[in-house]
Design an enzyme around this catalytic site. Sequence first.
Site, PDB file in Angstrom:
ATOM      1  CB  SER A  55      -9.505  -1.396   3.270  1.00 46.46           C
ATOM      2  OG  SER A  55      -8.658  -2.111   4.113  1.00 46.46           O
TER       3      SER A  55
ATOM      4  CD  GLU B 108      -5.530  -0.073   2.809  1.00 42.91           C
ATOM      5  OE1 GLU B 108      -5.963  -0.045   1.645  1.00 42.91           O
ATOM      6  OE2 GLU B 108      -5.348  -1.137   3.436  1.00 42.91           O
TER       7      GLU B 108
ATOM      8  NE  ARG C 102      -3.728  -2.334   0.040  1.00 44.83           N
ATOM      9  CZ  ARG C 102      -3.481  -3.510  -0.559  1.00 44.83           C
ATOM     10  NH1 ARG C 102      -2.378  -3.670  -1.271  1.00 44.83           N
ATOM     11  NH2 ARG C 102      -4.349  -4.503  -0.470  1.00 44.83           N
TER      12      ARG C 102
END
Length: 217
Positions: free
Chosen positions: A140, A211, A90
């Site tokens: 996420s 991230e 990431r």
Amino acid sequence: SGKFKLENNILQVSGFEKISHIAEILYDKDLSNTWMRFIGLPWTIAWAVVGNAGCFGLEIQHTFLKAEVLDLDSLTTKIITKDQANFSYRNSIFKNGKYTVLQAWFVLSSPEEKYSFNWTIQDIVNFRKNKQPRGYCCWSFFKNPSKEYPAWKLIESVWLKGYKLGWAYFSDQHANFLMSDGTATYKDLINLKNLAQQKVKEKHGIQLVPEVNIVRS
């Protein structure tokens, strides 16, 4: 389609296109199944490159060839190759804020992968629909520290799944999705992020790392 150029399995596409849309076109026109895993992702090509987006074992770095970028210091364009991109989980050289990704090239044949994947397109659609929340969200949010300790599991372990602070909350469908009811402020989101980091650090000694790019602190 006018949205990309595909020749000899080399995909050239604008950084402003949605990666999910390009993946859908490639799949629907039977041009390539390589990016099928990216169907449903909300990011543009540029942001997918910046964050080395990944799904089901395939990351951007596995097909990335090069990108044309705008250097925000010199206001000139340049080409950055895969070797120069410093991809990691990431992360990439593009995440430092110095470059804007204008367009990118990808090799869609025989990609490297973290692990093999044999789901159908319907499996992916069902997963996105049933396992991932909808609404105002950051998707996420934290990187997974390891396979044994994914972020969602750590957040659940400190009883923050579904927990609301101000108008921000962690989804009760997937604990690593930081959500808003539509009125959450920047401060609400950051306070909840900080709380999760604090509690996970206290219980497990693990530092959760976002991230996503946080552009104001």
